[in-house]
Each structure stands twice: as structure tokens, then as C-alpha cells.
Design an enzyme around this catalytic site. Structure first.
Site, PDB file in Angstrom:
ATOM      1  N   LYS A   1      27.351  37.596  27.346  1.00  0.00           N
ATOM      2  CA  LYS A   1      26.012  38.088  27.002  1.00  0.00           C
ATOM      3  C   LYS A   1      26.111  39.207  25.967  1.00  0.00           C
ATOM      4  CE  LYS A   1      23.997  41.354  28.988  1.00  0.00           C
ATOM      5  NZ  LYS A   1      23.215  42.430  29.527  1.00  0.00           N
TER       6      LYS A   1
ATOM      7  N   LYS B   1      36.947  50.634  30.499  1.00  0.00           N
ATOM      8  CA  LYS B   1      35.515  50.982  30.533  1.00  0.00           C
ATOM      9  C   LYS B   1      35.318  52.463  30.222  1.00  0.00           C
ATOM     10  CE  LYS B   1      33.710  47.296  33.340  1.00  0.00           C
ATOM     11  NZ  LYS B   1      33.355  46.818  34.648  1.00  0.00           N
TER      12      LYS B   1
ATOM     13  N   LYS C   1      35.120  34.842  23.335  1.00  0.00           N
ATOM     14  CA  LYS C   1      34.798  34.491  24.710  1.00  0.00           C
ATOM     15  C   LYS C   1      33.271  34.524  24.910  1.00  0.00           C
ATOM     16  CE  LYS C   1      35.654  35.839  29.393  1.00  0.00           C
ATOM     17  NZ  LYS C   1      35.819  36.890  30.323  1.00  0.00           N
TER      18      LYS C   1
END
Ligand code: SF4
Length: 331
Positions: free
Chosen positions: A202, A118, A199
Site C-alpha cells: 500500500k 522503523k 514488492k
């Protein structure tokens, strides 16, 4: 004879979107619904976690949380048996997070692979926050606050829980036996591909949502990624890489072997295959979508369930915090 106490499990989802998709449904939610027959399920909507990625869109988080609660109920979580609540409505999560952050060595957090990923993905856009680094500590607090027997996990999530155990071990070592060593409650859950073959997520804009209409679902599946080498009906196909086949595996289970064999043999065309897939997906989702509409029309009812859930969760959490403060000799 007193009733036998059921073991408690803790689970949560982030409200980073207003509704859940079929990956969330098949990868977690359906499993929770099954598990509530045998366990006391605590199903949290972890809204403070959503802050790590939504710091500039905080106004969306509460509405998203209500949407997620609506999906929980639509999927079949029973608020009489399962505790459905929003993390930020139980402030004890924040207190335990703070205390755990004092006993967690920095090096443990810097080593977490998801933190590194991240942080790297933010490169040039924003600076990694203290909250992003401390995310696993908050997660440990979310879980251990309820002293559960375990957490339902898929195989790929097992490493995530190890840090929670390490924090519990360290706390117990410093202040005496307070927290249990949580178990992985492993279930074989399917991984659904999104309509582009990656995968379902959203952020990839490739998801089919529980709340989608039958027509929206049909449109998405009609445009879904299949085997690029299968152009004509009689071309032999490779279903393993085909998003439509993955949907057949979950929603058309009884025919999946036929679909696979016919695809490989060049005895099935993608147009017909998608049509059958659309029928199977929409049929399987119809009762869930029906329930979702009912809950959507009953916002007051959803809010009441969340309030009652937070009260039930707080009752457990406040007892744990009394023990934690006593163990640490804090007022
Ligand atoms: S026939 Fe079906 S399983 Fe095979 S590639 Fe086409 S859509 Fe996918």
C-alpha cells in the site's frame, strides 16, 4: 468415539488500509483458506498493532478493520469453521501483553531488526514510541493467548516467531510450564510484485486490490512495469524482472511456461501479454469480488461475525489468563 481435536493456528493482519491487496491475498489469505480444512484457524485483525503507525489517524482503524474482515470473508474464510475477530475486542490481549512486558528483557527488543528499521525511518519525523519497541511483546501475547499449535509463515517470517518462543520459554522457566513452543507452519506462498516492479505494498502505491473493479485492474496492469529492454515485440525479454510476468505465474499458471519462453524468444509483445494477464487476473478474482460485494452490502452480517468471533476468542483467552494468573500467583 469423541471427535479428534483439530490443531489451532493463529494468524493476523493489521488494518492499516481499508482493503487488502493481491499480495495479501496470495501471500497469506488464500493459504489460511486452505488451512481451515485441517486446522482451527483464529484469524485476527490486529488493530492495536496498527497504532504504531497510525497514532494520528486512529479514527480510520475501526472502519479499516471492517474492510479487512470483509476481505477475509470474500477470500473464503468460513466463519463457522474459522474464528474471525478484532484484537481490541478481546481485552485479554492487553493484560497478557503487560505481563509479558515484565518478563521480556529490554535487550531482546532493542535487537529486533524491524524495530531498528522503523526507528531509523522515523528519524527527524517523530520519536520512536514505547509501543513500537514493545510490538513483538504484543505479538507474542496475541499468539500465545490462544496456545496454538503454530503460526502459518512464509520463509522470510521465521525469525519473527523466535522472540515469541523466547518469551514463552522465559515465562515457563519462571512460573512453570504454561505455554507451548509454537511451530512454524511453512507454506510456499508466492511473492507478488506491485505494478512498479517492487514488492506489492500500500505504501508504494503499486497495489492491485481485491476490491478493485475489473476496469481498475485492467488500467493498473496496462501501466505496469515490464522489461525496459524490451521495446519492440521481437526484442528478447527478461520476464524474471517483469511485474506482469509475476502475475502470469500466479493467475495464468497453465500458460506461464509459454509466456516465459515466448517473451525470451522475442515472440510475444508486451501489449498482448498484458491483455492476457488482465483476462487471467480478472477471471481468477471474479468470484472473490462477487462475494466481497455481497458482504459489503451486508455490513450487519460482518459485524455479527466479528462479535461472535470475539466471543469465541475470548472464551479461549480468558481460560489462558486464568492459568497465567495462577502460575504467577496473581489474583
Ligand atoms: S512480454 Fe510479457 S513477460 Fe515479457 S516483458 Fe513483456 S509483459 Fe513482461
Amino acid at each position: 468415539m469423541p471427535p479428534v481435536a483439530r490443531k489451532r493456528l493463529l494468524s493476523g493482519m493489521q488494518p492499516t488500509q481499508p482493503q487488502l491487496h493481491l499480495g495479501n491475498l496470495e501471500g497469506a489469505l488464500r493459504n489460511w483458506v486452505r488451512l481451515q480444512d485441517d486446522y482451527d484457524m483464529y484469524c485476527c485483525i490486529v488493530d492495536w498493532h496498527a497504532l504504531t503507525t497510525m497514532i494520528e489517524r486512529t479514527d480510520e482503524i475501526y472502519e479499516n478493520s471492517i474492510g479487512i474482515a470483509t476481505d477475509y470473508l470474500a477470500a473464503g474464510l468460513d466463519p463457522e469453521r474459522s474464528v474471525i475477530f478484532i484484537q481490541s475486542q478481546v481485552k485479554e490481549h492487553a493484560e497478557l501483553y503487560l505481563l509479558f512486558s515484565m518478563v521480556t528483557p529490554l535487550g531482546w527488543l532493542e535487537r529486533v531488526p524491524t524495530y531498528k528499521e522503523k526507528r531509523d525511518s522515523l528519524e527527524g519525523k517523530a520519536e520512536a514510541s514505547h509501543g513500537l519497541l514493545g510490538y513483538p511483546v504484543l505479538q507474542a501475547a496475541d499468539i500465545l493467548l490462544y496456545k496454538p499449535y503454530g503460526v502459518p509463515v512464509g520463509k522470510d517470517q521465521i525469525p519473527h516467531l523466535e522472540l515469541t518462543r523466547e518469551i514463552a520459554r522465559r515465562f515457563n522457566h519462571l512460573y512453570g510450564e504454561t505455554f507451548p513452543m509454537i511451530e512454524n507452519v511453512l507454506s510456499d506462498v508466492p511473492i507478488l510484485l506491485g505494478i512498479d516492479g517492487r514488492k506489492m505494498s500500500k505504501s508504494y502505491d503499486n497495489a492491485i486490490y481485491i476490491a478493485d473493479s475489473a476496469d481498475e485492474t485492467a488500467k493498473k496492469i496496462q501501466g505496469a512495469f515490464t522489461d525496459p529492454q524490451k521495446i519492440r515485440k521481437d526484442d528478447p525479454g527478461h520476464p524474471e524482472g517483469c511485474a506482469v510476468f509475476h502475475l502470469h505465474v500466479v493467475y495464468n499458471r497453465e500458460n506461464k511456461d509459454t509466456v516465459e519462453a515466448e517473451c525470451r524468444a522475442g515472440a510475444r509483445g508486451c501489449v498482448q501479454c498484458k491483455k492476457e494477464c488482465i483476462e487471467a487476473v480478472n477471471a481468477a478474482l471474479a468470484p472473490i469480488r462477487e462475494r466481497r460485494k455481497e458482504w459489503e452490502a451486508n455490513r450487519e452480517g460482518v459485524l455479527r461475525i466479528l462479535e461472535q468471533g470475539a466471543d469465541r476468542a475470548r472464551a479461549v483467552a480468558s481460560e489462558t489468563m486464568k492459568e497465567v494468573r495462577a502460575a504467577m500467583k496473581l489474583p
